[in-house]
Scaffold this motif. Structure first.
Motif, mmCIF file in Angstrom:
data_model
loop_
_atom_site.group_PDB
_atom_site.id
_atom_site.type_symbol
_atom_site.label_atom_id
_atom_site.label_comp_id
_atom_site.label_asym_id
_atom_site.label_seq_id
_atom_site.Cartn_x
_atom_site.Cartn_y
_atom_site.Cartn_z
ATOM 1 N N UNK A 1 5.795 6.022 -26.164
ATOM 2 C CA UNK A 1 5.133 6.766 -25.110
ATOM 3 C C UNK A 1 6.114 7.486 -24.200
ATOM 4 N N UNK A 2 5.666 7.805 -23.003
ATOM 5 C CA UNK A 2 6.472 8.563 -22.048
ATOM 6 C C UNK A 2 6.631 7.798 -20.743
ATOM 7 N N UNK A 3 7.673 8.170 -20.022
ATOM 8 C CA UNK A 3 7.880 7.670 -18.669
ATOM 9 C C UNK A 3 8.075 8.871 -17.755
ATOM 10 N N UNK A 4 7.745 8.685 -16.467
ATOM 11 C CA UNK A 4 7.842 9.767 -15.495
ATOM 12 C C UNK A 4 8.818 9.357 -14.396
ATOM 13 N N UNK A 5 9.689 10.271 -14.022
ATOM 14 C CA UNK A 5 10.665 10.018 -12.973
ATOM 15 C C UNK A 5 10.082 10.484 -11.644
ATOM 16 N N UNK A 6 9.752 9.553 -10.787
ATOM 17 C CA UNK A 6 9.097 9.882 -9.524
ATOM 18 C C UNK A 6 9.990 9.520 -8.340
ATOM 19 N N UNK A 7 9.854 10.299 -7.284
ATOM 20 C CA UNK A 7 10.557 9.954 -6.048
ATOM 21 C C UNK A 7 9.890 8.735 -5.437
ATOM 22 N N UNK A 8 10.647 7.695 -5.128
ATOM 23 C CA UNK A 8 10.038 6.456 -4.619
ATOM 24 C C UNK A 8 9.286 6.655 -3.313
ATOM 25 N N UNK A 9 8.164 5.977 -3.198
ATOM 26 C CA UNK A 9 7.409 5.878 -1.954
ATOM 27 C C UNK A 9 7.246 4.395 -1.645
ATOM 28 N N UNK A 10 6.957 4.025 -0.405
ATOM 29 C CA UNK A 10 6.941 2.604 -0.037
ATOM 30 C C UNK A 10 6.072 1.713 -0.914
ATOM 31 N N UNK A 11 4.943 2.219 -1.413
ATOM 32 C CA UNK A 11 4.071 1.356 -2.214
ATOM 33 C C UNK A 11 4.687 0.963 -3.545
ATOM 34 N N UNK A 12 5.712 1.668 -3.995
ATOM 35 C CA UNK A 12 6.350 1.326 -5.270
ATOM 36 C C UNK A 12 7.027 -0.037 -5.239
ATOM 37 N N UNK A 13 7.363 -0.533 -4.053
ATOM 38 C CA UNK A 13 8.079 -1.807 -3.976
ATOM 39 C C UNK A 13 7.230 -2.968 -4.465
ATOM 40 N N UNK A 14 5.915 -2.821 -4.437
ATOM 41 C CA UNK A 14 5.040 -3.929 -4.818
ATOM 42 C C UNK A 14 5.054 -4.185 -6.318
ATOM 43 N N UNK A 15 5.472 -3.219 -7.081
ATOM 44 C CA UNK A 15 5.541 -3.386 -8.526
ATOM 45 C C UNK A 15 6.914 -3.837 -9.000
ATOM 46 N N UNK A 16 7.904 -3.759 -8.114
ATOM 47 C CA UNK A 16 9.268 -3.875 -8.612
ATOM 48 C C UNK A 16 10.153 -4.895 -7.912
ATOM 49 N N UNK A 17 10.035 -5.047 -6.601
ATOM 50 C CA UNK A 17 10.992 -5.869 -5.877
ATOM 51 C C UNK A 17 10.602 -7.346 -5.885
ATOM 52 N N UNK A 18 11.599 -8.232 -5.940
ATOM 53 C CA UNK A 18 11.324 -9.672 -5.903
ATOM 54 C C UNK A 18 10.642 -10.064 -4.602
ATOM 55 N N UNK A 19 9.663 -10.956 -4.693
ATOM 56 C CA UNK A 19 8.976 -11.425 -3.487
ATOM 57 C C UNK A 19 8.638 -12.900 -3.620
ATOM 58 N N UNK A 20 9.596 -13.765 -3.299
ATOM 59 C CA UNK A 20 9.367 -15.211 -3.397
ATOM 60 C C UNK A 20 8.400 -15.753 -2.358
ATOM 61 N N UNK A 21 8.071 -14.935 -1.363
ATOM 62 C CA UNK A 21 7.118 -15.366 -0.337
ATOM 63 C C UNK A 21 5.952 -14.391 -0.302
ATOM 64 N N UNK A 22 4.857 -14.800 0.344
ATOM 65 C CA UNK A 22 3.721 -13.906 0.535
ATOM 66 C C UNK A 22 4.155 -12.685 1.338
ATOM 67 N N UNK A 23 3.691 -11.507 0.949
ATOM 68 C CA UNK A 23 4.132 -10.284 1.621
ATOM 69 C C UNK A 23 2.945 -9.574 2.260
ATOM 70 N N UNK A 24 3.244 -8.720 3.224
ATOM 71 C CA UNK A 24 2.224 -7.853 3.802
ATOM 72 C C UNK A 24 1.958 -6.687 2.858
ATOM 73 N N UNK A 25 0.703 -6.255 2.805
ATOM 74 C CA UNK A 25 0.305 -5.184 1.899
ATOM 75 C C UNK A 25 0.186 -3.856 2.649
ATOM 76 N N UNK A 26 0.217 -2.733 1.900
ATOM 77 C CA UNK A 26 0.183 -1.417 2.539
ATOM 78 C C UNK A 26 -0.982 -1.216 3.497
ATOM 79 N N UNK A 27 -2.157 -1.756 3.158
ATOM 80 C CA UNK A 27 -3.317 -1.556 4.032
ATOM 81 C C UNK A 27 -3.080 -2.167 5.410
ATOM 82 N N UNK A 28 -2.351 -3.261 5.457
ATOM 83 C CA UNK A 28 -2.043 -3.893 6.739
ATOM 84 C C UNK A 28 -0.837 -3.241 7.404
ATOM 85 N N UNK A 29 0.196 -2.942 6.618
ATOM 86 C CA UNK A 29 1.406 -2.360 7.179
ATOM 87 C C UNK A 29 1.126 -0.993 7.799
ATOM 88 N N UNK A 30 0.349 -0.161 7.097
ATOM 89 C CA UNK A 30 0.040 1.164 7.634
ATOM 90 C C UNK A 30 -0.668 1.074 8.970
#
Length: 258
Positions: free
Chosen positions: A55-84
């Motif tokens: 298949x294909x991959x797309x190179x996108x400029x990162x936006x804050x919501x991308x961190x939820x798919x990629x960064x380690x989170x050993x603890x419960x985190x706040x979500x965009x709906x709350x952070x915004x």
């Protein structure tokens, strides 16, 4: 502008395969759809499509919501709906001085660093060094670590900074930190608290009311995403619904003035 080593890029394959990474020569990203050599990304631009073995991959400029798919989170985190909502309702600006306590995995820290920019001052208090190291790592992935100062201290003993524009608390007993942080907040400065249970809401709200805060609100935000298919649009079966409760208010001057 062509991508270069050290740039941050989001590799978007599909909604379940989103990878946020810093381009480093000699490294590669392995997925079940194939691999991508970091070296091959140098010289390409955001928005380009690249072919993979499946298949294909797309190179996108990162936006804050991308961190939820990629960064380690050993603890419960706040979500965009709350952070915004936290950012908007607190009134913070690019030159604000902001204190947070309960660094955790650093997702709110990242949002603050991203939106306040180089002129903002962000101080993050926590009593766990391991969590602050994790947050610092996550910030470094996004090249934001220079915008945050970490303090390994208990905010329930007060904070060293003065004339603070806003304080954010994400901790088990925020009501015990409200009186100690009060003197450091600017008049009319914002306090925003995130808690997961309703009994914490009551204790926090009443403590804020009794310690010099007005314009008090206790709120819960619900976000529902839709599945869009031709002739079959409906809410998704799985989503982030309840995450927690927000309590917010603004400081008034308790002392009587003649």
């Amino acid at each position: 502008m062509p991508l270069k080593e050290g740039d941050i890029v989001t590799i978007w394959i599909d909604p379940k395969r989103v990878f946020l990474m810093k381009i480093e020569q000699g490294k590669r990203l392995d997925t079940d759809r194939g691999y991508i050599l970091h070296d091959d990304l140098i010289g390409k631009e955001y928005g380009e499509k690249i072919a993979m073995s499946k298949g294909n991959a797309y190179l996108l400029k990162p936006i804050p919501t991308d961190i939820y798919s990629s960064l380690p989170r050993p603890s419960q985190v706040l979500y965009p709906k709350d952070i915004g909502y936290i950012l908007y309702s607190s009134g913070v600006e690019p030159d604000s001085l902001v204190i947070e306590s309960g660094t955790g995995s650093g997702f709110l820290t990242i949002a603050l660093a991203y939106f306040l920019g180089d002129n903002g001052r962000i101080i993050s208090y926590d009593i766990r060094e391991d969590m602050q190291k994790r947050a610092l790592f996550n910030l470094s992935i996004l090249n934001l670590s220079n915008r945050v100062t970490f303090k390994l201290k208990d905010i329930r003993n007060g904070i060293e900074e003065q004339e603070v524009d806003a304080v954010f608390l994400d901790m088990p007993d925020p009501w015990n930190a409200i009186s100690p942080i009060y003197p450091s907040l600017k008049s009319s400065g914002s306090l925003v608290v995130f808690v997961p249970t309703v009994n914490q809401v009551e204790k926090t709200y009443l403590s804020m009311k009794n310690n010099g805060f007005v314009d008090l609100h206790a709120e819960e935000l619900i976000l529902r995403e839709y599945q869009v298919k031709e002739n079959a649009v409906r809410p998704k079966n799985i989503g982030v619904m309840h995450t927690g409760y927000l309590i917010r208010g603004r400081k008034f001057i308790k002392e009587n003035r003649n």
